[in-house]
Motif scaffolding. Structure first.
Motif, PDB file in Angstrom:
ATOM      1  N   CYS A 125       7.189   3.303   8.403  1.00  0.00           N
ATOM      2  CA  CYS A 125       6.135   3.830   8.440  1.00  0.00           C
ATOM      3  C   CYS A 125       5.632   5.030   7.235  1.00  0.00           C
ATOM      4  O   CYS A 125       6.804   5.695   7.164  1.00  0.00           O
ATOM      5  N   TYR A 126       4.957   4.027   6.006  1.00  0.00           N
ATOM      6  CA  TYR A 126       4.418   5.399   5.368  1.00  0.00           C
ATOM      7  C   TYR A 126       3.283   4.741   4.726  1.00  0.00           C
ATOM      8  O   TYR A 126       2.254   4.296   5.607  1.00  0.00           O
ATOM      9  N   THR A 127       1.658   6.115   4.551  1.00  0.00           N
ATOM     10  CA  THR A 127       0.945   6.207   4.493  1.00  0.00           C
ATOM     11  C   THR A 127       0.789   5.227   3.123  1.00  0.00           C
ATOM     12  O   THR A 127       1.213   4.814   1.959  1.00  0.00           O
ATOM     13  N   GLY A 128       0.129   4.445   4.344  1.00  0.00           N
ATOM     14  CA  GLY A 128      -0.792   2.927   2.571  1.00  0.00           C
ATOM     15  C   GLY A 128       0.154   2.113   3.065  1.00  0.00           C
ATOM     16  O   GLY A 128      -0.176   0.192   2.635  1.00  0.00           O
ATOM     17  N   GLN A 129       0.853   1.807   3.590  1.00  0.00           N
ATOM     18  CA  GLN A 129       2.145   1.234   3.672  1.00  0.00           C
ATOM     19  C   GLN A 129       1.606  -0.283   4.291  1.00  0.00           C
ATOM     20  O   GLN A 129       2.138  -1.353   4.165  1.00  0.00           O
ATOM     21  N   GLU A 130       0.898  -0.332   6.320  1.00  0.00           N
ATOM     22  CA  GLU A 130       0.431  -1.710   5.921  1.00  0.00           C
ATOM     23  C   GLU A 130      -0.950  -2.457   4.936  1.00  0.00           C
ATOM     24  O   GLU A 130      -0.078  -3.066   4.676  1.00  0.00           O
ATOM     25  N   VAL A 131      -1.076  -1.608   4.284  1.00  0.00           N
ATOM     26  CA  VAL A 131      -2.166  -2.746   3.386  1.00  0.00           C
ATOM     27  C   VAL A 131      -0.864  -3.005   2.211  1.00  0.00           C
ATOM     28  O   VAL A 131      -1.313  -3.848   2.070  1.00  0.00           O
ATOM     29  N   VAL A 132      -0.036  -1.912   1.634  1.00  0.00           N
ATOM     30  CA  VAL A 132       1.006  -2.525   0.744  1.00  0.00           C
ATOM     31  C   VAL A 132       1.934  -3.537   1.516  1.00  0.00           C
ATOM     32  O   VAL A 132       1.624  -4.698   0.250  1.00  0.00           O
ATOM     33  N   ALA A 133       1.768  -3.711   2.476  1.00  0.00           N
ATOM     34  CA  ALA A 133       2.812  -4.817   2.739  1.00  0.00           C
ATOM     35  C   ALA A 133       2.045  -6.481   3.367  1.00  0.00           C
ATOM     36  O   ALA A 133       2.808  -7.411   2.480  1.00  0.00           O
ATOM     37  N   ARG A 134       0.796  -6.004   3.811  1.00  0.00           N
ATOM     38  CA  ARG A 134      -0.198  -7.229   4.095  1.00  0.00           C
ATOM     39  C   ARG A 134       0.001  -7.890   2.810  1.00  0.00           C
ATOM     40  O   ARG A 134      -0.109  -8.444   2.244  1.00  0.00           O
ATOM     41  N   ALA A 135      -0.486  -7.322   0.859  1.00  0.00           N
ATOM     42  CA  ALA A 135      -0.554  -7.801  -0.539  1.00  0.00           C
ATOM     43  C   ALA A 135       0.034  -8.093  -0.007  1.00  0.00           C
ATOM     44  O   ALA A 135      -0.145  -9.435  -0.749  1.00  0.00           O
ATOM     45  N   HIS A 136       1.765  -8.217   0.115  1.00  0.00           N
ATOM     46  CA  HIS A 136       2.748  -8.314  -0.813  1.00  0.00           C
ATOM     47  C   HIS A 136       2.740  -9.568   0.364  1.00  0.00           C
ATOM     48  O   HIS A 136       2.780 -10.625  -0.083  1.00  0.00           O
ATOM     49  N   PHE A 137       3.379  -9.514   1.650  1.00  0.00           N
ATOM     50  CA  PHE A 137       3.306 -11.205   2.802  1.00  0.00           C
ATOM     51  C   PHE A 137       1.811 -12.268   2.458  1.00  0.00           C
ATOM     52  O   PHE A 137       2.296 -12.960   2.552  1.00  0.00           O
ATOM     53  N   ARG A 138       1.521 -11.629   2.575  1.00  0.00           N
ATOM     54  CA  ARG A 138      -0.120 -12.551   2.261  1.00  0.00           C
ATOM     55  C   ARG A 138      -0.425 -12.377   1.092  1.00  0.00           C
ATOM     56  O   ARG A 138      -0.822 -13.951   0.288  1.00  0.00           O
ATOM     57  N   GLY A 139       0.687 -12.657   0.188  1.00  0.00           N
ATOM     58  CA  GLY A 139       0.080 -13.376  -1.540  1.00  0.00           C
ATOM     59  C   GLY A 139      -1.174 -12.568  -2.225  1.00  0.00           C
ATOM     60  O   GLY A 139      -2.081 -13.424  -2.944  1.00  0.00           O
ATOM     61  N   GLN A 140      -1.856 -11.246  -1.424  1.00  0.00           N
ATOM     62  CA  GLN A 140      -3.032 -11.282  -1.653  1.00  0.00           C
ATOM     63  C   GLN A 140      -3.343 -10.520  -3.215  1.00  0.00           C
ATOM     64  O   GLN A 140      -4.282  -9.990  -3.922  1.00  0.00           O
ATOM     65  N   VAL A 141      -2.442 -10.277  -3.817  1.00  0.00           N
ATOM     66  CA  VAL A 141      -2.469  -9.460  -4.938  1.00  0.00           C
ATOM     67  C   VAL A 141      -3.175  -9.870  -5.916  1.00  0.00           C
ATOM     68  O   VAL A 141      -2.821 -11.398  -6.735  1.00  0.00           O
TER      69      VAL A 141
END
Length: 323
Positions: free
Chosen positions: A217-233
Motif C-alpha cells: 500500500c501507498y497513499t492513493g494505491q487502491e484508487v490507482v489499482a482499481r482504475a487499472h484493473f477495471r479499465g476505468q481510465v
C-alpha cells in the motif's frame, strides 16, 4: 574554470531551470518513501532510477518524479521546480513518524546534455550511464540518462562543492529543444497547474514503468489499482501538433467541432518547422473516433507516441537492465 560546450540548437548542453530536487535522508528513508510513492523503492539501487509519483488518497497526482538512491540512507527526487515545495510540505506530515528528513536542494544546478555530454561527464568525474533510466554518481555530481530518440543526460551538481566551477549556457532555445524531446518521448512532468488533476494513468505513467502494481500500500494505491484493473481510465496523454507559434498555457482546452472541451494541455514547445508540439490529456474517444480537435480555433493533428499504452512493470525494467 571548466566550461560546458556551447548550447546546441538541437540537443546540446543547457540549464534546465524547470527541474528541482528533494532529498530524503535517514535510517527510515526507504520505509517512509515506500508508503508514499508509486515506485517499489528497493528498485532504486544506486543504478536504476524508477519513475514514480505521489498521490492524494483519491489517487490524483500531487507530483511525478524520478527516484535516485545516492547512498543506503539517501534518496533524491527529481521533479518540477513548481511542485517541490508543496510536495515537501505534504510529505513532512508523514515523515514526522519516521527517522527520515526531507531536504530541499535549492543550490543544485541541472544541465541537460546530448551533444557535449561526454565532455561534461569527464569534467565532473562521471561515467555516462549506459541505459535509459539509470544513473551514475561521483563526489561532485549525478548523471541520469533520459528517455529520447537521441541519447541525452541530466547532470545534477552543487557548485559550492565543485572545485571546477562549470560555466552554464542558459538559453530558451536549448530548453525548448529539451522539452520538445520530452514531448516526443511522451514524457510529461507535471507542474503546479496540473496538481491534483490526474490519475497517474492519465499521463501514461504505467506505460512508462512509473507505477508498481506489485508493491504494498501507498497513499492513493487502491484508487490507482482499481482504475487499472477495471479499465476505468477514459483519458490519456496524447501527442499533438498545431500550426501556430503561440504556445498555449498549461491547462488550455482542446475542443471538438462543437466547441466542447475534450482535453487540456500539459506541456508544449515549438518545433523546427514554425509550429508547436504538445502533450495533452484527452478523452480516449478522440483517437478511437478520429474526432477533429482544435486549439484556439486552429486544427490540431494527433501524432503517434513512441510506446504502446500497455502496463510496464518497473520490476521487469530493473531485471532487463541487470541481464
Amino acid at each position: 574554470m571548466a566550461t560546458v560546450p556551447s548550447s546546441h540548437p538541437a540537443l546540446g548542453c543547457v540549464r534546465l531551470t524547470h527541474l528541482a530536487a528533494l532529498d530524503v535522508k535517514g535510517v527510515d528513508a526507504e520505509k517512509f518513501l515506500q508508503g508514499q510513492t508509486s515506485a517499489q523503492v528497493s528498485l532504486a539501487d544506486g543504478c536504476f532510477a524508477p519513475l514514480t509519483c505521489f498521490c492524494t488518497p483519491k489517487g490524483r497526482m500531487l507530483a511525478n518524479a524520478q527516484l535516485l538512491r545516492l547512498s543506503n540512507e539517501h534518496f533524491r527526487l527529481l521533479l518540477s521546480t513548481t511542485l517541490v515545495d508543496s510536495l515537501a510540505s505534504h510529505l513532512k506530515k508523514f515523515a514526522a513518524f519516521y527517522r527520515a528528513e526531507l531536504i530541499l536542494q535549492p543550490n543544485l544546478t541541472f544541465i541537460g546534455a546530448s551533444v557535449g555530454a561526454q565532455t561534461l561527464a569527464d569534467q565532473l568525474g562521471l561515467q555516462l550511464p549506459d541505459n535509459v533510466g539509470t544513473h551514475s554518481n561521483s563526489e561532485l555530481a549525478v548523471s541520469l540518462q533520459c528517455l529520447g530518440e537521441t541519447p541525452r543526460f541530466i547532470f545534477c551538481f552543487d557548485d559550492a562543492n565543485n572545485d571546477a566551477t562549470v560555466a552554464i549556457q542558459d538559453d530558451d532555445a536549448g530548453r525548448n529543444a529539451w522539452q520538445l524531446e520530452d514531448i516526443r518521448s511522451g514524457l510529461a512532468w507535471l507542474t503546479d497547474a496540473q496538481q491534483d488533476h490526474f490519475l497517474p494513468q492519465m499521463i501514461n505513467w504505467e506505460a512508462l514503468g512509473g507505477i508498481s502494481f506489485k508493491k504494498g500500500c501507498y497513499t492513493g494505491q487502491e484508487v490507482v489499482a482499481r482504475a487499472h484493473f477495471r479499465g476505468q481510465v477514459k483519458k490519456r496523454l496524447m501527442r499533438v501538433s498545431v500550426e501556430t507559434t503561440a504556445l498555449p498555457e498549461a491547462g488550455a482546452s482542446l475542443v471538438n467541432s462543437d466547441d466542447k472541451s475534450v482535453g487540456e494541455v500539459v506541456i508544449s514547445a515549438p518545433d523546427s518547422l514554425g509550429g508547436i508540439e504538445l502533450l495533452a490529456v484527452m478523452s480516449t474517444k478522440i483517437a478511437e473516433e478520429m474526432t477533429p480537435i482544435f486549439l484556439s480555433g486552429l486544427l490540431a493533428t494527433l501524432l503517434p507516441l513512441p510506446y504502446p499504452i500497455e502496463r510496464v512493470d518497473p520490476e521487469q525494467l530493473a531485471v532487463s537492465l541487470n541481464s
